[in-house]
Motif scaffolding. Structure first.
Motif, PDB file in Angstrom:
ATOM      1  N   ALA A 171       0.815  -1.173   0.024  1.00 35.29           N
ATOM      2  CA  ALA A 171      -0.011  -0.134   0.143  1.00 35.29           C
ATOM      3  C   ALA A 171       0.809   1.094  -0.059  1.00 35.29           C
ATOM      4  CB  ALA A 171      -0.950  -0.027   1.274  1.00 35.29           C
ATOM      5  N   VAL A 172       2.144   1.240   0.861  1.00 35.18           N
ATOM      6  CA  VAL A 172       2.975   2.375   0.798  1.00 35.18           C
ATOM      7  C   VAL A 172       3.497   2.851  -0.569  1.00 35.18           C
ATOM      8  CG1 VAL A 172       5.117   3.155   1.515  1.00 35.18           C
ATOM      9  CG2 VAL A 172       3.661   2.368   3.291  1.00 35.18           C
ATOM     10  N   PHE A 173       3.546   1.711  -1.413  1.00 35.37           N
ATOM     11  CA  PHE A 173       4.056   1.964  -2.881  1.00 35.37           C
ATOM     12  C   PHE A 173       3.197   2.631  -3.521  1.00 35.37           C
ATOM     13  CE2 PHE A 173       3.568   0.626  -7.355  1.00 35.37           C
ATOM     14  CZ  PHE A 173       4.996   0.786  -7.800  1.00 35.37           C
ATOM     15  N   TYR A 174       1.799   2.260  -3.564  1.00 32.62           N
ATOM     16  CA  TYR A 174       0.669   3.419  -4.136  1.00 32.62           C
ATOM     17  C   TYR A 174       0.573   4.501  -3.703  1.00 32.62           C
ATOM     18  CZ  TYR A 174      -0.240  -1.261  -6.225  1.00 32.62           C
ATOM     19  OH  TYR A 174      -0.047  -2.414  -7.052  1.00 32.62           O
ATOM     20  N   LEU A 175       0.719   4.818  -2.398  1.00 31.82           N
ATOM     21  CA  LEU A 175       0.648   6.189  -2.031  1.00 31.82           C
ATOM     22  C   LEU A 175       1.587   6.959  -2.686  1.00 31.82           C
ATOM     23  CD1 LEU A 175      -0.420   8.312   0.039  1.00 31.82           C
ATOM     24  CD2 LEU A 175       1.350   7.542   1.732  1.00 31.82           C
ATOM     25  N   THR A 176       2.917   6.818  -2.510  1.00 38.82           N
ATOM     26  CA  THR A 176       4.028   7.582  -2.958  1.00 38.82           C
ATOM     27  C   THR A 176       3.848   7.623  -4.697  1.00 38.82           C
ATOM     28  OG1 THR A 176       5.575   5.771  -3.095  1.00 38.82           O
ATOM     29  CG2 THR A 176       5.465   7.459  -1.190  1.00 38.82           C
ATOM     30  N   TYR A 177       3.260   6.415  -5.175  1.00 37.26           N
ATOM     31  CA  TYR A 177       3.336   6.519  -6.568  1.00 37.26           C
ATOM     32  C   TYR A 177       2.217   7.325  -7.251  1.00 37.26           C
ATOM     33  CZ  TYR A 177       2.406   3.906 -11.289  1.00 37.26           C
ATOM     34  OH  TYR A 177       2.415   3.638 -12.554  1.00 37.26           O
ATOM     35  N   ILE A 178       1.127   7.589  -6.405  1.00 38.84           N
ATOM     36  CA  ILE A 178       0.213   8.415  -6.758  1.00 38.84           C
ATOM     37  C   ILE A 178       0.385   9.520  -6.633  1.00 38.84           C
ATOM     38  CG2 ILE A 178      -2.379   9.248  -5.977  1.00 38.84           C
ATOM     39  CD1 ILE A 178      -2.696   6.295  -5.269  1.00 38.84           C
ATOM     40  N   CYS A 179       1.039  10.049  -5.567  1.00 43.27           N
ATOM     41  CA  CYS A 179       1.571  11.503  -5.437  1.00 43.27           C
ATOM     42  C   CYS A 179       2.399  12.134  -6.291  1.00 43.27           C
ATOM     43  CB  CYS A 179       2.045  11.668  -3.967  1.00 43.27           C
ATOM     44  SG  CYS A 179       0.814  11.194  -2.706  1.00 43.27           S
ATOM     45  N   SER A 180       3.310  11.283  -6.897  1.00 41.01           N
ATOM     46  CA  SER A 180       4.149  11.576  -7.782  1.00 41.01           C
ATOM     47  C   SER A 180       3.743  11.853  -9.278  1.00 41.01           C
ATOM     48  CB  SER A 180       5.351  10.653  -7.699  1.00 41.01           C
ATOM     49  OG  SER A 180       5.027   9.172  -8.547  1.00 41.01           O
TER      50      SER A 180
END
Length: 492
Positions: free
Chosen positions: A86-95
């Motif tokens: 889930a952490v991967f998707y959080l930073t993925y989305i923000c970038s």
């Protein structure tokens, strides 16, 4: 009377010569179009497909690593593993949106290869993590570096191809995503045999080798990719001029008065265009539909080896890697077919209305049967329905947006919203639900049904806009350099 007849014959001859000249010109244009597209296709698409294959490998290889010892070796629980996803998707989305806005300033030739180099390096780092904290940290940074690739590639391709040529091209490189599932399973099976080597377990070698491959591809893409039509050295000068003219004809309102270039190439960042992209109703309809589809797509990529491993006919986890290859291979074929049909008919949402129900049926059946063979058969329907829909929804916003920063915003926002589906995907297949995973399958089935409704809504909304433009309700925007102009028709 004789003079009148002679004049009529002269006019007729002139008209005939003009028609013949126009026909010859059309034939020449068609030949030049095929030549230009061929050169673009063989130069740009293989490199983008390779980058995208690496992207999906490095995003989902954690699923292959999981079933051969990742959790036990770094001492994390099933919930901690899901949190790392889930952490991967959080930073993925923000970038995604910042990356797309930076793409033009940094230039695609530098930005896209740089992203690949960085996320390849972070993938290698995953092979050396020792505990939960390291796993979380590396996954978070991996999301930052990988997030800008897909929206950047969609935006990049839109500067080379016309709107009715994009679905096939994106379908071809998105086929790499389905092939990555097949290739990833085979590669993971082979790399697992390395274990242990130099004190490193087999799952660590999956990350290290695949990360090295991505770094190499990033360097190769810097050499191979052009910045734009203007700098495409593999095109002759007359071919570059013709390619520019094709793009201008596709979006006639993008021309600069008295200039041979596209206005988008000279456009400066206007926050009003960014705001217009964020508030676009069409973007929100496709983005929420895409989010629901990605919920299924990501859970499929992350948990397919686990699901197959629990069916019983795979003797061990390594055999499960091999059984996961075949559904992806089938999906890659259907993805290309759907892309071709989409471009030929110049339809996006309408195609998805027919393809997506295949996956809905697959998830509905697999959740309610107990036969291992039927369940495995349903994985084919699941992959075909979801992957076959992706190229259409990916290019839909890009096809219906004009102006660089409006298109950049809608493409990035769509993907940022859509990737929120990753949060759902990471938590709906807990180990305790296996081997049936009924709840997870039903959640995805419901999400895909929701996606179908959003796609239908967007088709109807785009049709309404086209009717309103035909009825003169958008005449006030005549001459605008964007998608509001009456001559800019929405793709359904």
């Amino acid at each position: 009377m004789d003079n009148s007849k002679a004049d009529s014959e002269k006019i007729g001859d002139c008209a005939k010569k003009s028609l013949e000249s126009e026909m010859i010109e059309n034939v020449e244009d068609q030949k030049l179009t095929r030549k230009v597209l061929f050169k673009l296709d063989i130069t740009i698409l293989p490199m983008l497909a390779l980058l995208f294959l690496c992207s999906f490998l490095d995003r989902t290889n954690v699923g292959n690593a999981k079933i051969i010892g990742l959790e036990s070796d770094i001492n994390i629980t099933d919930h901690q593993y899901d949190t790392g996803l889930a952490v991967f998707y959080l930073t993925y989305i923000c970038s995604e949106l910042p990356s797309n806005l930076a793409l033009k300033k940094a230039s695609p030739k530098i930005w896209l290869p740089l992203l690949a180099f960085l996320w390849g390096t972070m993938t290698m780092c995953l092979g050396f993590v020792k505990n939960y904290a390291g796993f979380i940290a590396v996954r978070a940074i991996l999301g930052v570096t990988e997030g800008g690739l897909l929206p950047g590639m969609v935006l990049y391709l839109s500067s080379f191809y016309k709107r009715d040529e994009l679905a096939l091209r994106i379908g071809l490189f998105y086929t790499a995503a389905s092939l990555s599932g097949a290739f990833g399973g085979l590669l993971a099976r082979g790399l697992a045999e390395i274990a242990p080597r130099r004190g490193l377990e087999g799952w660590r070698w999956i990350f290290i080798i695949e990360g090295l491959m991505t770094v190499f591809c990033g360097i190769l893409s810097f050499i191979a990719l052009p910045n734009s039509i203007e700098t495409a050295s593999f095109l002759a000068p007359e071919e570059r001029a013709f390619a520019r003219r094709r793009l201008m004809q596709d979006q006639p309102l993008s021309r600069l008065e008295g200039s041979g270039g596209l206005q988008e190439e000279h456009e400066t960042l206007r926050w009003s265009e960014v705001r217009r992209g964020i508030l676009d109703v069409r973007m929100w309809l496709t983005a929420t539909a895409y989010m629901a589809i990605l919920c299924g797509l990501y859970s499929f990529g992350l948990f397919l080896p686990t699901i197959i491993n629990g069916l019983g006919f795979a003797k061990n986890p390594n055999d499960a890697q091999l059984w996961s290859v075949i559904p992806y291979a089938a999906a890659s074929i259907v993805t290309v077919i759907c892309s071709i049909i989409s471009d030929r008919l110049r339809l996006r949402g309408v195609i998805m209305l027919f393809v997506l129900p295949i996956a809905i049926v697959g998830y509905g059946v697999i959740a309610n049967v107990h036969s291992e063979k039927v369940k495995y058969g349903m994985t084919f329907l699941m992959s075909i329905g979801m992957y076959g829909s992706i190229p259409c929804i990916l290019v839909w916003n890009s096809s219906n947006s004009a102006g660089h920063y409006k298109r950049a915003t809608t493409s990035a926002m769509q993907l940022a919203i859509a990737n929120c589906g990753g949060f759902v995907a990471t938590f709906i297949y807990p180990k305790r639900e296996g081997p049936q995973y009924r709840k997870g399958h039903l959640v995805v089935c419901a999400m895909l049904a929701f996606a179908w409704c959003m796609i239908l809504s967007n088709v109807l909304y785009c049709a309404k806009i086209n009717r309103d433009k035909a009825n003169g309700k958008y005449d006030q925007y005549a001459g605008y350099n964007d998608d509001r102009d009456p001559e800019f028709k929405m793709v359904l």
